[in-house]
Design a protein around this motif. Structure first.
Motif, PDB file in Angstrom:
ATOM      1  N   UNK A  80      59.551  19.151 -87.500  1.00 28.42           N
ATOM      2  CA  UNK A  80      59.055  20.221 -88.360  1.00 28.42           C
ATOM      3  C   UNK A  80      57.877  19.731 -89.302  1.00 28.42           C
ATOM      4  N   UNK A  81      56.932  20.469 -89.138  1.00 30.22           N
ATOM      5  CA  UNK A  81      55.671  20.096 -90.051  1.00 30.22           C
ATOM      6  C   UNK A  81      55.165  21.349 -90.591  1.00 30.22           C
ATOM      7  N   UNK A  82      55.224  21.348 -92.041  1.00 27.01           N
ATOM      8  CA  UNK A  82      54.920  22.896 -92.669  1.00 27.01           C
ATOM      9  C   UNK A  82      53.742  23.130 -92.678  1.00 27.01           C
ATOM     10  N   UNK A  83      52.653  22.274 -92.043  1.00 27.51           N
ATOM     11  CA  UNK A  83      51.240  22.814 -91.880  1.00 27.51           C
ATOM     12  C   UNK A  83      50.689  22.946 -90.456  1.00 27.51           C
ATOM     13  N   UNK A  84      51.637  22.859 -89.511  1.00 26.92           N
ATOM     14  CA  UNK A  84      51.500  23.056 -88.202  1.00 26.92           C
ATOM     15  C   UNK A  84      52.169  24.173 -87.515  1.00 26.92           C
ATOM     16  N   UNK A  85      52.924  24.733 -88.179  1.00 26.40           N
ATOM     17  CA  UNK A  85      53.963  25.784 -87.625  1.00 26.40           C
ATOM     18  C   UNK A  85      53.912  26.961 -88.613  1.00 26.40           C
ATOM     19  N   UNK A  86      53.816  28.346 -88.111  1.00 26.52           N
ATOM     20  CA  UNK A  86      53.885  29.425 -88.893  1.00 26.52           C
ATOM     21  C   UNK A  86      54.474  30.622 -88.136  1.00 26.52           C
ATOM     22  N   UNK A  87      55.431  31.375 -88.825  1.00 29.12           N
ATOM     23  CA  UNK A  87      55.973  32.587 -88.326  1.00 29.12           C
ATOM     24  C   UNK A  87      54.967  33.611 -88.440  1.00 29.12           C
ATOM     25  N   UNK A  88      54.291  34.519 -87.439  1.00 31.58           N
ATOM     26  CA  UNK A  88      53.657  35.489 -87.645  1.00 31.58           C
ATOM     27  C   UNK A  88      53.708  36.670 -86.638  1.00 31.58           C
ATOM     28  N   UNK A  89      53.010  37.780 -86.982  1.00 35.53           N
ATOM     29  CA  UNK A  89      53.224  38.793 -86.015  1.00 35.53           C
ATOM     30  C   UNK A  89      52.730  38.597 -84.723  1.00 35.53           C
ATOM     31  N   UNK A  90      53.335  39.052 -83.522  1.00 36.81           N
ATOM     32  CA  UNK A  90      52.781  38.726 -82.160  1.00 36.81           C
ATOM     33  C   UNK A  90      51.769  39.576 -81.686  1.00 36.81           C
ATOM     34  N   UNK A  91      50.802  39.198 -80.847  1.00 33.69           N
ATOM     35  CA  UNK A  91      49.652  40.048 -80.527  1.00 33.69           C
ATOM     36  C   UNK A  91      50.325  41.343 -79.805  1.00 33.69           C
ATOM     37  N   UNK A  92      50.096  42.603 -80.333  1.00 33.48           N
ATOM     38  CA  UNK A  92      50.840  43.664 -79.862  1.00 33.48           C
ATOM     39  C   UNK A  92      51.961  44.065 -80.465  1.00 33.48           C
ATOM     40  N   UNK A  93      52.483  43.558 -81.444  1.00 29.16           N
ATOM     41  CA  UNK A  93      53.634  43.470 -82.374  1.00 29.16           C
ATOM     42  C   UNK A  93      54.742  42.571 -82.026  1.00 29.16           C
ATOM     43  N   UNK A  94      55.836  42.626 -82.802  1.00 24.60           N
ATOM     44  CA  UNK A  94      57.042  41.933 -82.628  1.00 24.60           C
ATOM     45  C   UNK A  94      56.786  40.562 -83.494  1.00 24.60           C
ATOM     46  N   UNK A  95      57.612  39.771 -83.078  1.00 22.38           N
ATOM     47  CA  UNK A  95      57.832  38.244 -83.690  1.00 22.38           C
ATOM     48  C   UNK A  95      56.962  37.191 -82.774  1.00 22.38           C
ATOM     49  N   UNK A  96      55.941  36.759 -83.470  1.00 22.20           N
ATOM     50  CA  UNK A  96      55.290  35.712 -82.999  1.00 22.20           C
ATOM     51  C   UNK A  96      55.292  34.544 -83.719  1.00 22.20           C
ATOM     52  N   UNK A  97      54.725  33.301 -83.266  1.00 23.23           N
ATOM     53  CA  UNK A  97      54.736  32.000 -83.880  1.00 23.23           C
ATOM     54  C   UNK A  97      53.426  31.269 -83.413  1.00 23.23           C
ATOM     55  N   UNK A  98      52.828  30.645 -84.514  1.00 21.40           N
ATOM     56  CA  UNK A  98      51.739  30.110 -84.381  1.00 21.40           C
ATOM     57  C   UNK A  98      52.045  28.300 -84.511  1.00 21.40           C
ATOM     58  N   UNK A  99      51.552  27.634 -83.475  1.00 17.56           N
ATOM     59  CA  UNK A  99      51.432  26.198 -83.438  1.00 17.56           C
ATOM     60  C   UNK A  99      50.171  25.570 -83.262  1.00 17.56           C
TER      61      UNK A  99
END
Length: 396
Positions: free
Chosen positions: A266-285
């Motif tokens: 886990x690295x707090x500045x490398x990962x983020x929960x975000x909306x997915x393209x088109x809606x729903x749950x997404x994740x940025x790495x």
């Protein structure tokens, strides 16, 4: 005077004509309805007030300002971001003139051991962990509301605080005629053995905390990043064994979801929960200069899993970027789906605002501290002075 004077030349009686209807812009109600649809940018109402005295009277009326803010609250503009110093929360505007707000707007001196947790819906959430209470701050109106922890999280309680979120209470009607926004505070935590997660919701309209809900959560705390609101659910990224805690506000249901890279550290500045393209749950790495956009999808058997949607090579988009400092995530604006990244530009560490779904960048801003940057979106309506000047913020 003879009655014949009322007769037209060809005989017969003249019809009395009805008064002509007022031109549309001469009707105050209709004009107010038109002005209500001006852009929600900070300069809109001040500029409209300069057209004439009548327009200034209409746009400065408290009832109109309340309606203007309510009309635009679902598409409130991103005004800037908050950062936390040693004893002060400071605001930096990211808008261009004439919408840029002066430096010093929305700043707050932190009393005691207050710590900033996040922003949403024009509200800022602050925490005093030692004395077990929250402060909900509405920067535009200047209101502060103190919310004590529920008994389960206080002294002698069985639940341990981990994080919290603030959001506007559901519904379109503002409570009463006062300036305050009706809000909810969602408090999440764990038991002392870190085997279960808890959540509890406070409503400013009732002034009480709801029932405690829980779910199994083995060794997946603490939480460092602010929550993300997607639909009617709040999400927190857990660590050190990376996972996602979901709280469904409608169902009052708590669950733990695997992260797409749960085997990674886990690295707090490398990962983020975000909306997915088109809606729903997404994740940025962030992996070096690659921004990986994951999305959670359901297969033909009804089983949900993670799918890598796109990989964006940021080194090809960031001009004059330094190879020795790959971008890191320092914040996320839900209202605009805007990621705040920190990167090396022209040899300087700078902040960058980018919409990853469209790869649209905004001008870099100066990084003044290392940590989380809290984007702030709201409908800011400067008060309109009698002489056409602008005096402070109009309360909601």
């Amino acid at each position: 005077m003879s009655g014949d004077e009322d007769l037209p030349p060809g005989g017969g009686r003249r019809r009395r004509r009805s008064p002509a209807p007022a031109p549309p812009l001469d009707n105050d109600d209709l004009l107010s309805d038109i002005l209500l649809r001006l852009s929600p940018s900070p300069s809109s109402l001040p500029r409209a007030s300069l057209v004439c005295k009548r327009w200034r009277r209409l746009v400065s009326a408290p009832a109109f300002v309340r309606s203007f803010r309510a009309h635009h609250r679902r598409n409130a503009p991103l005004l800037g971001f908050f950062t936390e110093g040693e004893s002060r929360v400071s605001f930096t505007s990211t808008l261009e003139p004439p919408d840029r707000l002066p430096r010093g707007h929305f700043s707050l001196d932190l009393e005691g051991r207050l710590h900033m947790l996040g922003c949403r819906h024009g509200l800022v959430l602050l925490l005093n962990r030692m004395e077990h209470y929250f402060q909900v701050w509405e920067p535009v109106a200047g209101d502060l509301s103190r919310v004590a922890f529920p008994p389960e999280f206080g002294n002698g309680g069985s639940a341990v605080y981990q994080h919290a979120a603030v959001l506007r209470a559901p519904g379109d009607v503002q409570a009463g005629e006062g300036p305050s926004i009706p809000f909810l505070v969602v408090l999440v935590g764990s038991d002392t053995t870190v085997t279960r997660a808890f959540a509890c919701v406070y409503s400013s309209e009732t002034g009480v905390w709801g029932n405690l809900v829980s779910t199994a959560c083995p060794s997946k705390v603490p939480m460092y990043n602010p929550s993300t609101l997607i639909g009617s659910s709040l999400y927190w990224l857990l660590g050190p064994e990376m996972a996602i805690l979901k709280f469904d506000l409608d169902r009052q249901f708590l669950e733990v979801i695997d992260a797409p890279l749960h085997n990674c550290h886990y690295d707090m500045l490398r990962y983020w929960v975000m909306p997915a393209e088109g809606g729903g749950l997404g994740f940025l790495c962030m992996s070096g200069y690659n921004a990986q956009l994951w999305m959670r999808k359901m297969d033909c058997d009804g089983i949900s899993g993670w799918v890598l949607g796109r990989t964006i090579e940021l080194d090809k988009l960031l001009l004059n970027s330094g190879e020795d400092f790959p971008p890191l995530i320092i914040g996320f604006a839900e209202e605009d789906n805007m990621s705040f990244l920190m990167a090396s530009i022209d040899g300087n560490i700078s902040g960058i605002m980018v919409k990853l779904d469209s790869t649209q960048f905004q001008k870099p801003f100066r990084i003044e501290c290392l940590g989380i940057y809290h984007p702030f979106a709201s409908v800011y309506t400067p008060g309109i002075g009698i002489g056409g000047g602008h005096a402070g913020a109009e309360h909601r």
